[in-house]
Design an enzyme around this catalytic site. Structure first.
Site, PDB file in Angstrom:
ATOM      1  N   GLU A  33      -5.450   1.555  -6.903  1.00 20.05           N
ATOM      2  CA  GLU A  33      -6.448   1.510  -5.831  1.00 20.05           C
ATOM      3  C   GLU A  33      -6.446   2.514  -4.871  1.00 20.05           C
ATOM      4  O   GLU A  33      -5.407   3.297  -4.813  1.00 20.05           O
ATOM      5  CB  GLU A  33      -6.280   0.026  -5.362  1.00 20.05           C
ATOM      6  N   LYS A  64       1.698   9.513   0.657  1.00 21.59           N
ATOM      7  CA  LYS A  64       1.612   8.642  -0.797  1.00 21.59           C
ATOM      8  C   LYS A  64       2.183   9.555  -1.865  1.00 21.59           C
ATOM      9  O   LYS A  64       2.640   8.892  -2.939  1.00 21.59           O
ATOM     10  CB  LYS A  64       0.080   8.669  -1.068  1.00 21.59           C
ATOM     11  N   SER A 102       1.985  10.299   9.131  1.00 15.87           N
ATOM     12  CA  SER A 102       1.921   9.941   7.500  1.00 15.87           C
ATOM     13  C   SER A 102       0.799  10.728   6.758  1.00 15.87           C
ATOM     14  O   SER A 102       1.107  10.960   5.388  1.00 15.87           O
ATOM     15  CB  SER A 102       1.511   8.519   7.386  1.00 15.87           C
TER      16      SER A 102
HETATM   17  C1  LIG Z   1      -2.556   5.115   3.001  1.00 17.43           C
HETATM   18  C2  LIG Z   1      -2.279   5.528   4.187  1.00 17.43           C
HETATM   19  C3  LIG Z   1      -1.722   4.766   5.122  1.00 17.43           C
HETATM   20  C4  LIG Z   1      -1.490   3.451   5.098  1.00 17.43           C
HETATM   21  O1  LIG Z   1      -0.721   2.818   4.168  1.00 17.43           O
HETATM   22  P1  LIG Z   1       0.707   2.362   4.439  1.00 17.43           P
HETATM   23  O2  LIG Z   1       1.016   1.920   3.116  1.00 17.43           O
HETATM   24  O3  LIG Z   1       0.670   1.551   5.517  1.00 17.43           O
HETATM   25  O4  LIG Z   1       1.676   3.463   4.713  1.00 17.43           O
HETATM   26  C5  LIG Z   1      -1.352   5.495   6.433  1.00 17.43           C
HETATM   27  N1  LIG Z   1      -1.527   6.894   6.499  1.00 17.43           N
HETATM   28  C6  LIG Z   1      -2.043   7.455   5.623  1.00 17.43           C
HETATM   29  C7  LIG Z   1      -2.136   9.086   6.068  1.00 17.43           C
HETATM   30  C8  LIG Z   1      -2.243   7.026   4.315  1.00 17.43           C
HETATM   31  O5  LIG Z   1      -2.887   7.854   3.753  1.00 17.43           O
END
Ligand SMILES: *Cc1c(COP(=O)(O)O)cnc(C)c1O
Length: 394
Positions: A107, A85, A374
């Protein structure tokens, strides 16, 4: 393709009162995106503050254990604030500063985007307010504390299912109310143009790095890139620089919750239909009348009834595949990666890993899979323990 469109998807389906704000943002983004000063300032922030580049890690134990394709992990969990993020947030907050804005709103679902935004706002000395569904404030209490510690005001949203979609709606309402000094830092590749493009560009650093890192290690492209999909920003970032490389399979993993054939699911491509919501045309989970359906996933970050318009287009054109992954499979992968590599992934990222665990054994040993991790899983430990019948104090 016409401006802001991905095939039939995308667009700017916003009330007239918001058009000035999105037009202003579009003009500012066009002005700054290739400006050498802006680019070098952002690069300095990403590298010096957010800890980029993130490693591309060869998961030797996972690879040996699964007995098929080589598995690499893109370690977005090692970024400062613990997820991908921050890549988008630093870009947008820097842009907001250039636009003369003094206040940012956002958000958040799991709280990762809210924490990243509150972090950047603290760094830039900007006011920050975050909208979060009340259900999520309860699931992710630690992140609420962090945002407040960082100086942000957190609003618990009670409307609808009190989760991510309701937080987006509340943030959009607040933006309409006060656009003069406020930038809305949208956290995914969704919403009205130019957000899907802006967020994708800021996240595309992920695939730019994967490509260069894998060339150094293996001298070639991967055979598959796998990422989880909520709104779709980490997946778009991981896919983007491979879209033209037709030999690379692009696989998005949606949260199936208790199963894509149940009502407790958030698998948008698997169960959704085209519609218009949150300023964009795309696929959405909806009822026969077009009302947005309540969705469910164990993962607050994937608990969203839509998908970004560029993913909808990649799906329509067959360039990317989208597969459902259940809570149970994701929790299994969460535990598996912790036990094999000592890496605790976010429960969102565990959805991508779960699918890699399915296909790696079916692929030969000369194939290469990259899984985008992620985020890190500290925030999820209490919820996963509870899922397994254990109560923790978090
Ligand atoms: C917010 C988040 C997601 C999902 O959001 P995307 O916009 O689909 O990437 C996935 N993994 C993590 C660790 C997140 O914080």
């Amino acid at each position: 393709m016409s401006k802001g469109r991905f095939g039939a998807h995308g667009g700017q389906y916003v009330p007239e009162t918001l058009m000035n704000a999105v037009t202003e943002l579009e003009a500012a983004y066009e002005k700054y995106k290739d400006d050498p000063g802006f680019v070098s300032e952002l690069t300095e922030l990403l590298n010096g503050y957010a800890n980029r580049p993130s490693p591309l890690y060869y998961a030797a134990k996972v690879t040996d254990d699964l007995g098929g394709a080589k598995v690499y992990l893109k370690r977005e969990d090692m970024n400062f604030t613990g997820s991908h993020k921050i890549n988008n947030v630093l870009g947008q907050v820097l842009l907001a500063k250039k636009m003369g804005k003094t206040r940012v709103i956002a958000e958040t679902g799991a709280g990762q985007h809210g924490v990243a935004t509150a972090t950047a706002a603290a760094l830039f000395g900007m006011e920050c307010e975050v909208f979060m569904g009340r259900t999520d404030t309860e699931r992710q209490a630690l992140n609420v504390y962090k945002m407040r510690l960082l100086g942000a005001k957190v609003h618990a949203v009670d409307s609808g299912t009190a989760t991510l979609k309701d937080a987006v709606s509340a943030a959009m309402r607040e933006w309409v109310r006060r656009i003069s000094d406020t930038h809305y830092v949208l956290g995914s590749v969704m919403g009205p143009h130019p957000f899907p493009t802006v967020v994708r560009d800021f996240q595309s650093v992920i695939s730019r790095e994967i490509k260069a890192q894998l060339y150094r290690k293996e001298g070639r492209l991967p055979d598959a890139v796998i990422a989880c999909v909520g709104g779709g920003s980490n997946a778009m970032g991981a896919f983007y620089h491979f879209i033209g490389d037709k030999s690379v399979r692009l696989i998005g993993c949606e949260a199936a919750g208790r199963g894509a054939d149940t009502f407790e699911t958030a698998a948008t491509i698997t169960t959704g239909r085209p519609g218009i919501f949150h300023g964009m045309k795309s696929y959405f989970c909806q009822d026969d009348c077009g009302q947005i359906a309540p969705v469910y996933s164990i993962s607050a970050g994937l608990d969203y009834p839509g998908i970004g318009p560029e993913h909808a287009w990649l799906y329509d054109t067959g360039r990317a595949e989208y597969v459902p992954v259940t809570d149970e499979e994701a929790v299994g992968a969460f535990e598996y990666l912790s036990g094999t590599e000592g890496i605790i992934p976010a429960i969102e990222s565990a959805h991508a890993l779960a699918y890699a665990m399915k296909i790696a054994p079916t692929m030969s040993k000369d194939k290469i899979i990259v899984v985008n991790i992620s985020g890190r899983g500290d925030k999820d430990c209490a919820a996963i323990a509870r899922y397994r019948g254990e109560e923790l104090y978090d």
